[in-house]
Design a protein around this motif. Structure first.
Motif, PDB file in Angstrom:
ATOM      1  N   PHE A  22     -76.275  69.432 -94.556  1.00  0.00           N
ATOM      2  CA  PHE A  22     -76.205  68.001 -94.274  1.00  0.00           C
ATOM      3  C   PHE A  22     -75.689  67.231 -95.481  1.00  0.00           C
ATOM      4  O   PHE A  22     -75.967  67.590 -96.633  1.00  0.00           O
ATOM      5  CB  PHE A  22     -77.596  67.438 -93.938  1.00  0.00           C
ATOM      6  N   THR A  23     -74.960  66.161 -95.197  1.00  0.00           N
ATOM      7  CA  THR A  23     -74.671  65.115 -96.170  1.00  0.00           C
ATOM      8  C   THR A  23     -75.175  63.814 -95.578  1.00  0.00           C
ATOM      9  O   THR A  23     -74.785  63.436 -94.471  1.00  0.00           O
ATOM     10  CB  THR A  23     -73.163  65.019 -96.455  1.00  0.00           C
ATOM     11  N   VAL A  24     -76.062  63.154 -96.297  1.00  0.00           N
ATOM     12  CA  VAL A  24     -76.691  61.916 -95.840  1.00  0.00           C
ATOM     13  C   VAL A  24     -76.455  60.854 -96.907  1.00  0.00           C
ATOM     14  O   VAL A  24     -76.775  61.076 -98.085  1.00  0.00           O
ATOM     15  CB  VAL A  24     -78.190  62.115 -95.581  1.00  0.00           C
ATOM     16  N   TRP A 142     -73.453  63.803 -91.852  1.00  0.00           N
ATOM     17  CA  TRP A 142     -72.587  64.965 -91.662  1.00  0.00           C
ATOM     18  C   TRP A 142     -73.468  66.195 -91.513  1.00  0.00           C
ATOM     19  O   TRP A 142     -74.416  66.386 -92.270  1.00  0.00           O
ATOM     20  CB  TRP A 142     -71.679  65.108 -92.880  1.00  0.00           C
ATOM     21  N   GLU A 143     -73.155  67.043 -90.540  1.00  0.00           N
ATOM     22  CA  GLU A 143     -73.849  68.319 -90.453  1.00  0.00           C
ATOM     23  C   GLU A 143     -72.856  69.434 -90.176  1.00  0.00           C
ATOM     24  O   GLU A 143     -71.840  69.233 -89.528  1.00  0.00           O
ATOM     25  CB  GLU A 143     -74.964  68.296 -89.406  1.00  0.00           C
ATOM     26  N   HIS A 155     -72.449  76.785 -99.082  1.00  0.00           N
ATOM     27  CA  HIS A 155     -73.032  75.452 -98.948  1.00  0.00           C
ATOM     28  C   HIS A 155     -74.251  75.266 -99.857  1.00  0.00           C
ATOM     29  O   HIS A 155     -74.491  74.163-100.362  1.00  0.00           O
ATOM     30  CB  HIS A 155     -73.376  75.180 -97.478  1.00  0.00           C
ATOM     31  N   ILE A 156     -75.001  76.333-100.085  1.00  0.00           N
ATOM     32  CA  ILE A 156     -76.087  76.238-101.057  1.00  0.00           C
ATOM     33  C   ILE A 156     -75.525  76.000-102.450  1.00  0.00           C
ATOM     34  O   ILE A 156     -76.018  75.150-103.202  1.00  0.00           O
ATOM     35  CB  ILE A 156     -76.954  77.520-101.012  1.00  0.00           C
ATOM     36  N   ARG A 157     -74.465  76.727-102.802  1.00  0.00           N
ATOM     37  CA  ARG A 157     -73.854  76.536-104.117  1.00  0.00           C
ATOM     38  C   ARG A 157     -73.230  75.146-104.248  1.00  0.00           C
ATOM     39  O   ARG A 157     -73.211  74.565-105.335  1.00  0.00           O
ATOM     40  CB  ARG A 157     -72.805  77.628-104.379  1.00  0.00           C
ATOM     41  N   TYR A 158     -72.746  74.611-103.140  1.00  0.00           N
ATOM     42  CA  TYR A 158     -72.225  73.254-103.196  1.00  0.00           C
ATOM     43  C   TYR A 158     -73.344  72.276-103.567  1.00  0.00           C
ATOM     44  O   TYR A 158     -73.133  71.353-104.359  1.00  0.00           O
ATOM     45  CB  TYR A 158     -71.604  72.863-101.858  1.00  0.00           C
ATOM     46  N   CYS A 159     -74.515  72.475-102.992  1.00  0.00           N
ATOM     47  CA  CYS A 159     -75.654  71.620-103.360  1.00  0.00           C
ATOM     48  C   CYS A 159     -75.974  71.762-104.845  1.00  0.00           C
ATOM     49  O   CYS A 159     -76.129  70.761-105.560  1.00  0.00           O
ATOM     50  CB  CYS A 159     -76.888  71.988-102.527  1.00  0.00           C
ATOM     51  N   ASP A 199     -64.046  74.949-102.430  1.00  0.00           N
ATOM     52  CA  ASP A 199     -63.239  73.906-101.797  1.00  0.00           C
ATOM     53  C   ASP A 199     -63.631  73.780-100.334  1.00  0.00           C
ATOM     54  O   ASP A 199     -64.132  74.723 -99.712  1.00  0.00           O
ATOM     55  CB  ASP A 199     -61.753  74.241-101.898  1.00  0.00           C
ATOM     56  N   GLY A 200     -63.377  72.603 -99.762  1.00  0.00           N
ATOM     57  CA  GLY A 200     -63.656  72.419 -98.343  1.00  0.00           C
ATOM     58  C   GLY A 200     -64.155  71.018 -98.067  1.00  0.00           C
ATOM     59  O   GLY A 200     -64.240  70.170 -98.955  1.00  0.00           O
ATOM     60  N   ASP A 201     -64.476  70.775 -96.815  1.00  0.00           N
ATOM     61  CA  ASP A 201     -64.950  69.473 -96.362  1.00  0.00           C
ATOM     62  C   ASP A 201     -66.463  69.536 -96.269  1.00  0.00           C
ATOM     63  O   ASP A 201     -67.013  70.269 -95.445  1.00  0.00           O
ATOM     64  CB  ASP A 201     -64.340  69.131 -95.011  1.00  0.00           C
ATOM     65  N   PHE A 202     -67.134  68.774 -97.096  1.00  0.00           N
ATOM     66  CA  PHE A 202     -68.594  68.791 -97.152  1.00  0.00           C
ATOM     67  C   PHE A 202     -69.205  67.440 -96.809  1.00  0.00           C
ATOM     68  O   PHE A 202     -70.358  67.177 -97.125  1.00  0.00           O
ATOM     69  CB  PHE A 202     -69.083  69.268 -98.526  1.00  0.00           C
ATOM     70  N   GLY A 203     -68.402  66.568 -96.179  1.00  0.00           N
ATOM     71  CA  GLY A 203     -68.943  65.320 -95.671  1.00  0.00           C
ATOM     72  C   GLY A 203     -69.255  64.276 -96.716  1.00  0.00           C
ATOM     73  O   GLY A 203     -70.090  63.408 -96.498  1.00  0.00           O
ATOM     74  N   GLU A 204     -68.567  64.311 -97.860  1.00  0.00           N
ATOM     75  CA  GLU A 204     -68.848  63.343 -98.908  1.00  0.00           C
ATOM     76  C   GLU A 204     -68.637  61.901 -98.467  1.00  0.00           C
ATOM     77  O   GLU A 204     -69.239  60.993 -98.992  1.00  0.00           O
ATOM     78  CB  GLU A 204     -68.004  63.632-100.148  1.00  0.00           C
ATOM     79  N   ALA A 205     -67.758  61.701 -97.488  1.00  0.00           N
ATOM     80  CA  ALA A 205     -67.541  60.348 -96.974  1.00  0.00           C
ATOM     81  C   ALA A 205     -68.090  60.248 -95.564  1.00  0.00           C
ATOM     82  O   ALA A 205     -67.457  59.750 -94.649  1.00  0.00           O
ATOM     83  CB  ALA A 205     -66.051  59.995 -96.979  1.00  0.00           C
ATOM     84  N   ALA A 206     -69.316  60.732 -95.361  1.00  0.00           N
ATOM     85  CA  ALA A 206     -69.920  60.809 -94.028  1.00  0.00           C
ATOM     86  C   ALA A 206     -70.022  59.421 -93.402  1.00  0.00           C
ATOM     87  O   ALA A 206     -70.208  58.443 -94.098  1.00  0.00           O
ATOM     88  CB  ALA A 206     -71.297  61.445 -94.101  1.00  0.00           C
TER      89      ALA A 206
END
Length: 206
Positions: A22-24, A142-143, A155-159, A199-206
């Motif tokens: 999730f991105t909140v 974003w989920e 995704h864990i490493r992105y966090c 790299d990728g889309d992680f919902g930073e602009a959710a």
């Protein structure tokens, strides 16, 4: 008064017991409320976990947004309701805190900011007073349902690495509001991990 913003034809995937990233985001980009009032957020999460348990695989809180990876029980996989409870508890307790002497009501957001980009750029959403809405959080989050172990690890490493990505620290372990400290203790990541993120889309602009 804000203008009504047309809502897109949007349907979320059905709740699932697979890990979900999730991105909140707060409504006001550039706010520091999540870090300034981290204790309120932690209590909101604690109470929600007590009432509707789930596993936290990763979580990082930045000043105006946060990322998390949850694993939900098959018997109760509804993540939207859980986020709703976290958001509403944080909003309620933030309002109480900002009413204290020296922190006037002007400190509490009274309206949504103007939409900066996208098809609705230039419009300002109005508050849905019939739902007792407050202008604290973005309405959507974003989920992403993790497809396999490799996707979950990314995704864990992105966090873990997000505070480095945004330039707040040079090492992920230097950021206090991160589950990386638990994972360092348990062994999945070394204290000196560099913080490189995929790299990728992680919902930073959710």
């Amino acid at each position: 008064m804000g203008h009504p913003v047309p809502m897109p034809n949007y349907r979320r995937p059905s709740p699932s017991p697979v890990p979900v990233f999730f991105t909140v985001c707060l409504a006001q980009q550039g706010s520091t409320a999540l870090i300034d009032h981290l204790d309120i957020l932690r209590e909101a999460v604690r109470l929600t976990l007590r009432d509707r348990p789930f596993d936290i695989l990763a979580w990082v809180v930045l000043p105006d947004h946060m990322h998390a990876v949850w694993r939900l029980p098959e018997s109760d996989p509804n993540y939207s309701q859980r986020w709703g409870r976290i958001k509403s508890r944080f909003t309620r307790d933030l309002r109480v805190r900002l009413r204290r002497p020296g922190l006037g009501p002007e400190s509490f957001p009274a309206e949504f900011p103007e939409i900066a980009k996208g098809r609705f750029a230039g419009l300002k959403p109005g508050l849905r007073t019939d739902k007792r809405e407050q202008a604290v959080w973005q309405r959507r989050f974003w989920e992403h349902h993790c497809r396999d172990d490799r996707d979950l690890e990314a995704h864990i490493r992105y966090c873990w690495g997000n505070p480095v990505k945004h330039g707040f620290v040079t090492r992920p372990a230097d950021w206090v509001a991160s589950s990386i400290h638990r994972d360092i203790r348990l062994g999945p990541v070394e204290p000196e991990w560099s913080g490189s993120v995929p790299d990728g889309d992680f919902g930073e602009a959710a």
